[in-house]
Design an enzyme around this catalytic site. Structure first.
Site, mmCIF file in Angstrom:
data_model
loop_
_atom_site.group_PDB
_atom_site.id
_atom_site.type_symbol
_atom_site.label_atom_id
_atom_site.label_comp_id
_atom_site.label_asym_id
_atom_site.label_seq_id
_atom_site.Cartn_x
_atom_site.Cartn_y
_atom_site.Cartn_z
ATOM 1 N N ASP A 68 -15.936 -83.303 -37.481
ATOM 2 C CA ASP A 68 -15.402 -83.014 -38.813
ATOM 3 C C ASP A 68 -15.926 -84.059 -39.784
ATOM 4 O OD1 ASP A 68 -13.909 -85.156 -37.900
ATOM 5 O OD2 ASP A 68 -11.955 -84.253 -38.248
ATOM 6 N N TYR A 70 -16.414 -87.198 -42.389
ATOM 7 C CA TYR A 70 -15.868 -88.549 -42.392
ATOM 8 C C TYR A 70 -14.572 -88.551 -43.191
ATOM 9 C CZ TYR A 70 -20.555 -89.923 -40.846
ATOM 10 O OH TYR A 70 -21.738 -90.051 -40.162
ATOM 11 N N PHE A 80 -22.547 -85.816 -40.222
ATOM 12 C CA PHE A 80 -23.102 -87.142 -39.949
ATOM 13 C C PHE A 80 -23.701 -87.836 -41.178
ATOM 14 C CE2 PHE A 80 -23.550 -84.912 -35.802
ATOM 15 C CZ PHE A 80 -22.663 -85.688 -35.070
ATOM 16 N N HIS A 204 -21.439 -87.850 -27.326
ATOM 17 C CA HIS A 204 -21.380 -88.055 -28.771
ATOM 18 C C HIS A 204 -21.976 -89.419 -29.126
ATOM 19 C CE1 HIS A 204 -19.736 -88.455 -32.830
ATOM 20 N NE2 HIS A 204 -19.508 -87.154 -32.796
#
Length: 261
Positions: A68, A70, A80, A204
């Site tokens: 999701d 930031y 990102f 991740h």
């Protein structure tokens, strides 16, 4: 759905229109409207669908899935990415893996907006397209099912797309999005076989920050693998990096990239 969104989405509109016309999406819109009116939510309302704006459907070549936006205010609508030069652990590790896989020292001036990726056909898509300030994954229920439907429509309407799933949440979403004869996607999209699409999975990137760099994201070599699969490679590096990569000792602008003894 109003015309401004239709105009923003461009050739995504006919692909996603069945989703927008659904009762579930109508409920999503109402829930989102309440969230934005009652507190701080990221990204700004005008950037919620920005990933689709910058990467049109006919240009699509790669889908990189995030969790999701930031929740600290750096969200831009692209997974990102940041628009203020701030680099959080996930993006820092992505940039490090990119540069390591190309034999480069990390460029401290790397473009954190990642727009140079998006404009080359890389869809930077979060599984949730919004988040409440300071509360990661707070809108997971609101967006539940939306991204799965998007992925399903890409699979059905596109060919030779590279899907990049970093982390368990992204891998689980891909499994739910692509089910055939009750088999999960992992058995249908093995990395080394020839199919109409290509799936890459890894831990991740944020996990490296909590594992001392031993989580398994570093060394996944996904940026190289993506370009080995595509007919025309994605230029993931900044222009300055490409200049440095092709210079050799003796060139006027040459600067050593590694310790060269």
């Amino acid at each position: 759905m109003n015309d401004p969104l239709k105009n923003k989405l461009g050739d995504w509109w006919p692909i996603l229109k069945p989703i927008f016309d659904s009762q579930k999406f109508m409920a999503l819109r109402e829930a989102l409207k309440q969230e934005y009116s009652s507190g701080h939510v990221y990204p700004s309302p005008g950037n919620v669908f920005r990933a689709f704006e910058l990467t049109q459907f006919h240009d699509l070549r790669v889908v990189i899935l995030g969790q999701d936006p930031y929740h600290c205010g750096a969200a831009t609508g692209l997974a990102f990415a940041t628009n203020n030069g701030k680099i959080n652990p996930s993006l820092r590790n992505i940039i490090k893996e990119l540069h390591d896989s190309h034999g480069l020292d990390v460029n401290k001036n790397f473009d954190t907006t990642l727009e140079h990726w998006a404009r080359q056909g890389v869809l930077l898509l979060n599984t949730s397209l919004s988040v409440r300030k300071g509360k990661p994954n707070s809108h997971k229920k609101i967006w539940d099912g939306f991204t799965i439907q998007v992925i399903k429509r890409i699979i059905a309407n596109h060919r030779n797309v590279v899907f990049v799933a970093w982390g368990k949440d992204a891998a689980d979403l891909m499994t739910k999005a692509y089910v055939k004869h009750e088999e999960p996607i992992m058995s249908l999209f093995p990395e080394e076989c020839e199919t109409s699409h290509y799936l890459l999975t890894a831990p991740h990137p944020a996990a490296e920050a909590y594992s001392g760099g031993k989580a398994g994201f570093f060394g996944c070599n996904h940026f190289v693998k993506i370009n080995e699969y595509l007919d025309t490679p994605i230029d993931f590096l900044n222009p300055i990096d490409n200049e440095r990569r092709h210079l050799v000792p003796g060139d006027e602008q040459y600067v050593p990239l590694h310790s060269e003894g």
